[in-house]
Design a protein around this motif. Sequence first.
Motif, PDB file in Angstrom:
ATOM      1  N   SER A 336      -7.526   3.242  12.536  1.00 57.30           N
ATOM      2  CA  SER A 336      -8.989   3.268  12.552  1.00 57.30           C
ATOM      3  C   SER A 336      -9.541   3.747  11.218  1.00 57.30           C
ATOM      4  CB  SER A 336      -9.488   4.174  13.689  1.00 57.30           C
ATOM      5  OG  SER A 336      -9.040   3.706  14.941  1.00 57.30           O
ATOM      6  N   ASP A 337      -8.893   4.736  10.635  1.00 52.74           N
ATOM      7  CA  ASP A 337      -9.346   5.264   9.348  1.00 52.74           C
ATOM      8  C   ASP A 337      -9.183   4.212   8.248  1.00 52.74           C
ATOM      9  OD1 ASP A 337     -10.097   7.610   7.578  1.00 52.74           O
ATOM     10  OD2 ASP A 337      -8.148   7.086   6.739  1.00 52.74           O
ATOM     11  N   GLN A 338      -8.060   3.508   8.242  1.00 47.87           N
ATOM     12  CA  GLN A 338      -7.835   2.492   7.217  1.00 47.87           C
ATOM     13  C   GLN A 338      -8.794   1.328   7.362  1.00 47.87           C
ATOM     14  OE1 GLN A 338      -3.709   1.635   7.776  1.00 47.87           O
ATOM     15  NE2 GLN A 338      -2.995   3.460   6.678  1.00 47.87           N
ATOM     16  N   LEU A 339      -9.082   0.938   8.600  1.00 48.66           N
ATOM     17  CA  LEU A 339     -10.021  -0.159   8.821  1.00 48.66           C
ATOM     18  C   LEU A 339     -11.437   0.221   8.376  1.00 48.66           C
ATOM     19  CD1 LEU A 339      -8.896  -1.564  12.297  1.00 48.66           C
ATOM     20  CD2 LEU A 339      -8.686  -2.679  10.079  1.00 48.66           C
ATOM     21  N   SER A 340     -11.843   1.433   8.695  1.00 54.05           N
ATOM     22  CA  SER A 340     -13.184   1.872   8.310  1.00 54.05           C
ATOM     23  C   SER A 340     -13.317   1.993   6.796  1.00 54.05           C
ATOM     24  CB  SER A 340     -13.514   3.209   8.975  1.00 54.05           C
ATOM     25  OG  SER A 340     -12.583   4.191   8.602  1.00 54.05           O
ATOM     26  N   ARG A 341     -12.237   2.452   6.133  1.00 54.23           N
ATOM     27  CA  ARG A 341     -12.281   2.554   4.672  1.00 54.23           C
ATOM     28  C   ARG A 341     -12.332   1.170   4.032  1.00 54.23           C
ATOM     29  NH1 ARG A 341     -10.971   7.267   2.037  1.00 54.23           N
ATOM     30  NH2 ARG A 341     -10.628   9.053   3.380  1.00 54.23           N
ATOM     31  N   THR A 342     -11.574   0.212   4.595  1.00 59.54           N
ATOM     32  CA  THR A 342     -11.590  -1.147   4.054  1.00 59.54           C
ATOM     33  C   THR A 342     -12.961  -1.775   4.199  1.00 59.54           C
ATOM     34  OG1 THR A 342      -9.260  -1.414   4.644  1.00 59.54           O
ATOM     35  CG2 THR A 342     -10.501  -3.414   4.189  1.00 59.54           C
ATOM     36  N   LYS A 343     -13.601  -1.530   5.328  1.00 65.86           N
ATOM     37  CA  LYS A 343     -14.927  -2.087   5.569  1.00 65.86           C
ATOM     38  C   LYS A 343     -15.968  -1.438   4.674  1.00 65.86           C
ATOM     39  CE  LYS A 343     -18.207  -3.063   9.290  1.00 65.86           C
ATOM     40  NZ  LYS A 343     -18.486  -2.929  10.742  1.00 65.86           N
ATOM     41  N   SER A 344     -15.846  -0.124   4.456  1.00 63.01           N
ATOM     42  CA  SER A 344     -16.833   0.570   3.631  1.00 63.01           C
ATOM     43  C   SER A 344     -16.745   0.153   2.173  1.00 63.01           C
ATOM     44  CB  SER A 344     -16.657   2.087   3.753  1.00 63.01           C
ATOM     45  OG  SER A 344     -15.379   2.461   3.263  1.00 63.01           O
ATOM     46  N   LYS A 345     -15.541  -0.218   1.710  1.00 65.17           N
ATOM     47  CA  LYS A 345     -15.376  -0.660   0.330  1.00 65.17           C
ATOM     48  C   LYS A 345     -15.781  -2.112   0.130  1.00 65.17           C
ATOM     49  CE  LYS A 345     -11.635   2.561  -0.726  1.00 65.17           C
ATOM     50  NZ  LYS A 345     -10.205   2.689  -1.110  1.00 65.17           N
ATOM     51  N   GLY A 346     -16.074  -2.838   1.226  1.00 66.26           N
ATOM     52  CA  GLY A 346     -16.496  -4.207   1.097  1.00 66.26           C
ATOM     53  C   GLY A 346     -15.379  -5.174   0.850  1.00 66.26           C
ATOM     54  N   GLY A 347     -14.149  -4.768   1.099  1.00 67.65           N
ATOM     55  CA  GLY A 347     -13.008  -5.638   0.878  1.00 67.65           C
ATOM     56  C   GLY A 347     -12.898  -6.667   1.975  1.00 67.65           C
ATOM     57  N   SER A 348     -12.450  -7.858   1.612  1.00 69.08           N
ATOM     58  CA  SER A 348     -12.300  -8.927   2.588  1.00 69.08           C
ATOM     59  C   SER A 348     -10.979  -8.877   3.311  1.00 69.08           C
ATOM     60  CB  SER A 348     -12.441 -10.288   1.891  1.00 69.08           C
ATOM     61  OG  SER A 348     -11.457 -10.419   0.864  1.00 69.08           O
ATOM     62  N   SER A 349      -9.996  -8.207   2.715  1.00 66.69           N
ATOM     63  CA  SER A 349      -8.679  -8.154   3.324  1.00 66.69           C
ATOM     64  C   SER A 349      -8.621  -7.036   4.341  1.00 66.69           C
ATOM     65  CB  SER A 349      -7.604  -7.934   2.248  1.00 66.69           C
ATOM     66  OG  SER A 349      -6.351  -7.752   2.841  1.00 66.69           O
TER      67      SER A 349
END
Length: 452
Positions: A336-349
């Motif tokens: 959950s933490d990794q997914l939220s960080r990826t989304k907050s950075k705007g990354g597509s992957s």
Amino acid sequence: MLGKNRVIFPGEKVLLAVSGGPSSCSMLRQVQEGLSQNANKKLRFLPGIAYIDEGAVIGQSVDERQRTVSELQALFKATGFPFYILPLEQVLDLPSSVVATAPSPSERPATAYKAAVDHFVQSDGANLLTQPEELEEKPLPLVQESRTRLLQQLIGSVNTLTAREDLLNRLRQHLLVHTARTEGYSKLMLGDSCTRLAVKLLTSISLGRGAQLAQDTGFLDSRYGDIISVRPMRDYSAKEIAYYNHIFSVPSVVIPSLDTKKTDKASIQRLTEHFVTKLQADFPSTVSTIYRTGEKLQNACRKSSAGDHCDRCLLCMCTLDTAVEKASAFQATLISDQLSRTKSKGGSSTEIPRQSPGRPESAAPAGLCCSSAGGLDCGRSARGGGYCSSKVPETTDLKSLLCYSCTLTVRDMSTVKHLPQYILSEAQRRQSRSQMREEIAEFLLDDHDEGN
């Protein structure tokens, strides 16, 4: 409390951690009374006093720090016990052995305590305890301004007050353990009251330290092996201590801390304390109920091997709680933490990097030396890669060496470069040792092969 647990043997040297507050000063007075000739149940250990000056952390001037230290020094001299004034800046110069578990002394049988008491009484050792020592006049410790700035940079690199208080607690504990080892003390006596432990229990759960509750709030804490911490004041509430100090005129010193004049919602520790004290005012059994619940907790990993330091947290020295199965609440939290960080950075992957818990990540890509950016080559890359002594571990590297709660603390830091050198050196050693173990894993015997 000491007689019921029987962990302090006659003639042992015990270091009293005195902060100047009501609880620790009450503990100091009760030790004095227990060592006096008029005591019904005499104490039979050799006490010393340690005070940590944290004035640099809260921004006090040199004059203010000297004034506080002089006041406490006069209080300590009146006891006749040896005492140590420890500026918190000394934590920057500690050796790496502080964050490594030392071999614990062999357990003594239950009958050994009574035999030790009889031998102590027959040898007339009680007379040695009642004679005050001739204390030399020690000058107040001088601290270099550069060390004060380094300490302030370390505390300032932590973004939240919650993580700042947690890191300060770890540094304070390291300095006390190091002082006890170097001065020959085998026990460390803390002045945590029942109220303080009730707040600490709920705070630890909120910070993700549920697996370490037994050591953080119990009477006995043996995480460091050779130095055992005890909490004899844990049966007294803050109100009882206040009445005791008032009736017997026990002096204490008011010293500000990190959360002084902060709002109730400034940190998790502050909010939990406000919640417990407010609930205690309406329901007087709140603190005792929380305390009795925590008293039943036990450490499930008490028999961890002292020789293997890699299974303990780099900061708090408790058993790592991150080595769990894939289908666990901890792994779900990481995802959950990794997914939220990826989304907050705007990354597509949304690909989640797989990393085994408790194993360090690689420090540098294969074929690159850690000092190659500066035009130098340490030669380690030609021999198969690895770390050199000049490499400073990144935050992602440190996470594999920390428990869940300490990982949250380090994550709130803007950089780990301001951490004391002994922590970075021990992290370097553990990572190198883990990488070496992976390289020779196929040549090692498993546990079930040792009997063959």
